[in-house]
Motif scaffolding. Sequence first.
Motif, PDB file in Angstrom:
ATOM      1  N   THR A  91     -22.704   6.957 -33.271  1.00 52.03           N
ATOM      2  CA  THR A  91     -22.074   5.759 -32.704  1.00 52.03           C
ATOM      3  C   THR A  91     -23.143   4.697 -32.493  1.00 52.03           C
ATOM      4  O   THR A  91     -24.324   5.007 -32.323  1.00 52.03           O
ATOM      5  CB  THR A  91     -21.405   6.055 -31.342  1.00 52.03           C
ATOM      6  N   GLN A  92     -22.713   3.440 -32.490  1.00 56.10           N
ATOM      7  CA  GLN A  92     -23.635   2.330 -32.243  1.00 56.10           C
ATOM      8  C   GLN A  92     -24.088   2.399 -30.786  1.00 56.10           C
ATOM      9  O   GLN A  92     -23.270   2.464 -29.878  1.00 56.10           O
ATOM     10  CB  GLN A  92     -22.926   0.994 -32.508  1.00 56.10           C
ATOM     11  N   HIS A  93     -25.382   2.426 -30.580  1.00 54.72           N
ATOM     12  CA  HIS A  93     -25.922   2.403 -29.224  1.00 54.72           C
ATOM     13  C   HIS A  93     -27.318   1.796 -29.255  1.00 54.72           C
ATOM     14  O   HIS A  93     -27.850   1.500 -30.314  1.00 54.72           O
ATOM     15  CB  HIS A  93     -25.939   3.809 -28.604  1.00 54.72           C
ATOM     16  N   HIS A 108     -25.065   2.059 -24.048  1.00 58.62           N
ATOM     17  CA  HIS A 108     -24.113   1.257 -24.804  1.00 58.62           C
ATOM     18  C   HIS A 108     -23.730   0.069 -23.936  1.00 58.62           C
ATOM     19  O   HIS A 108     -23.525   0.206 -22.740  1.00 58.62           O
ATOM     20  CB  HIS A 108     -22.862   2.061 -25.184  1.00 58.62           C
TER      21      HIS A 108
END
Length: 147
Positions: A91-93, A108
């Motif tokens: 996931t984008q973080h 996030h």
Amino acid sequence: METKSAIMANSVEKLKNSNIRITPQRYAVLEYLIQSESHPTADEIYQSLSGNFPNMSVATVYNNLKLFTKIGFVQEMTYGDASSRFDFSCTQHYHAVCENCGKVTDFHYPELDELEKGVQDLVGFKIVRHRLEVYGLCPECQKAKEQ
């Protein structure tokens, strides 16, 4: 949110679908990355796995990390002159990095997703990813500095 075992199974399936052999060492490196929350270096992974794989070299670990980076499973993080750290990224973080001990903590911040869209609208680029790191002192290093 997917469990770590589901992430592992999904990752192995993606490797198989890409005609990449699942060697015991490759499986172990991938599993270590998925289980780890410490953003390890290649040497840290090697040290952790070498007891189970006495014939495995640091080069084997590094080559697998490069493969995982190339196919998008892993993000290589370089900070200054220190060894690269590796992050399994599903996931984008973002990362907060301690300038004293090197600890890396994920976070996030949803507003940055909106910023990405705003930049895309502003400049006309099709934004495919972005990266953010903030630097400071982790709570442990703050305490040590106070003492």
